[in-house]
Design an enzyme around this catalytic site. Structure first.
Site, PDB file in Angstrom:
ATOM      1  N   SER A  59       0.877  -1.285  -0.086  1.00 26.95           N
ATOM      2  CA  SER A  59      -0.037   0.062   0.003  1.00 26.95           C
ATOM      3  C   SER A  59       0.993   1.197  -0.005  1.00 26.95           C
ATOM      4  O   SER A  59       2.086   1.140   0.412  1.00 26.95           O
ATOM      5  CB  SER A  59      -0.922   0.073   1.050  1.00 26.95           C
ATOM      6  OG  SER A  59      -1.516   1.098   1.394  1.00 26.95           O
ATOM      7  N   TYR A  86      -2.472  -1.456  10.298  1.00 27.36           N
ATOM      8  CA  TYR A  86      -2.584  -1.664   8.892  1.00 27.36           C
ATOM      9  C   TYR A  86      -1.324  -1.049   8.302  1.00 27.36           C
ATOM     10  O   TYR A  86      -0.665  -1.569   7.271  1.00 27.36           O
ATOM     11  CB  TYR A  86      -3.657  -1.050   8.123  1.00 27.36           C
ATOM     12  CG  TYR A  86      -4.101  -1.218   6.677  1.00 27.36           C
ATOM     13  CD1 TYR A  86      -4.676  -2.131   6.035  1.00 27.36           C
ATOM     14  CD2 TYR A  86      -3.435  -0.118   5.831  1.00 27.36           C
ATOM     15  CE1 TYR A  86      -4.713  -2.297   4.666  1.00 27.36           C
ATOM     16  CE2 TYR A  86      -3.389  -0.004   4.501  1.00 27.36           C
ATOM     17  CZ  TYR A  86      -4.185  -1.211   3.937  1.00 27.36           C
ATOM     18  OH  TYR A  86      -4.055  -1.329   2.518  1.00 27.36           O
TER      19      TYR A  86
END
Length: 252
Positions: A139, A152
């Site tokens: 990401s 995350y």
């Protein structure tokens, strides 16, 4: 990675960017197997996308991974591409004490242990193929943190460095490692993300990813233009300002 003639397994592709990429890879002449936990979504995909195979898999459960890998390899012995798409993203408040651990541990199991277990169980098979690829999914938040999602962010940073390390170990073999680094995309990964003005359209994202794979078959990182703001912030000397801008826009 060549974009046609492969047999591709994508756990976590029943919606969002996983399904969008599965559709494009299938249309390009690849055999595609979509994996997911929900049988009803898999049945819907099989019905609406003739030719795409499906398998039930829970990437948070190692026994499910082992069984699904065996199932996929029995049906598709020519499998040569794994895309570790499955992931979760949760908002956390670490100032609230140990209650946050349940969410954090779920995120680590799905986002880190899931890909590692998939790769561990499939790598011996992939190493026997003439040309094979492992595509991990990190990401933009692996490189610049979003305040609302600490675990995350950390899991995606782990995926990034694992991908770099695995690529080094597999140098000289038939298996290449590609890291896909999405920006915010308009999916249901977080509540409200689909409607966010900051999120990239799913089809726009998938089209650009496919173009990169087509035009740069030797790419080790797949970065659409929208993620460069995060990916290169530190190298370009604007890390602190990028952290400030990202979190000023954070709706959480």
């Amino acid at each position: 990675m060549h974009i046609t003639g492969n047999t591709v397994f994508i756990p976590g592709a029943t919606s969002g960017i996983g399904l969008a990429l599965a559709e494009r890879l299938h249309a390009a002449g690849n055999t595609v197997i979509v994996g997911g936990r929900r049988a009803e979504l898999l049945a819907e995909i099989a019905a609406t996308h003739p030719g795409i195979d499906t398998v039930r898999i829970d990437t948070a459960d190692e026994a499910s991974i082992r069984g699904s890998v065996d199932d996929v390899l029995e049906r598709h012995p020519n499998l040569n591409v794994l895309v570790t798409m499955a992931g979760v993203m949760r908002v956390e408040d670490w100032t609230q004490g140990p209650a946050v651990l349940a969410t954090a541990e779920e995120t680590v199991v799905t986002n880190v242990l899931g890909p590692l277990r998939l790769i561990a169980h499939l790598l011996p098979h992939l190493q026997k193929q003439t040309d094979a690829t492992i595509m991990t999914v990190s990401s933009g938040l692996a490189f610049v943190p979003l305040r609302a999602t600490p675990t995350y962010n950390a899991t995606k940073a782990a995926v990034h460095l694992f991908s770099e390390s695995l690529r080094l170990q597999l140098q000289g073999t038939s298996v290449s490692v590609i890291e896909l680094e999405p920006p915010s995309v308009a999916t249901d990964l977080l509540p409200g993300q689909r409607e966010s003005s900051f999120a990239m359209d799913v089809d726009e994202f998938a089209d650009e990813v496919f173009e990169i794979l087509r035009d740069r078959p030797d790419a080790t990182e797949v970065q659409v233009s929208r993620v460069g703001f995060l990916r290169h912030a530190e190298a370009e000397g604007r890390y602190a300002e990028t952290v400030r801008q990202l979190n000023a826009a954070d709706p959480h």
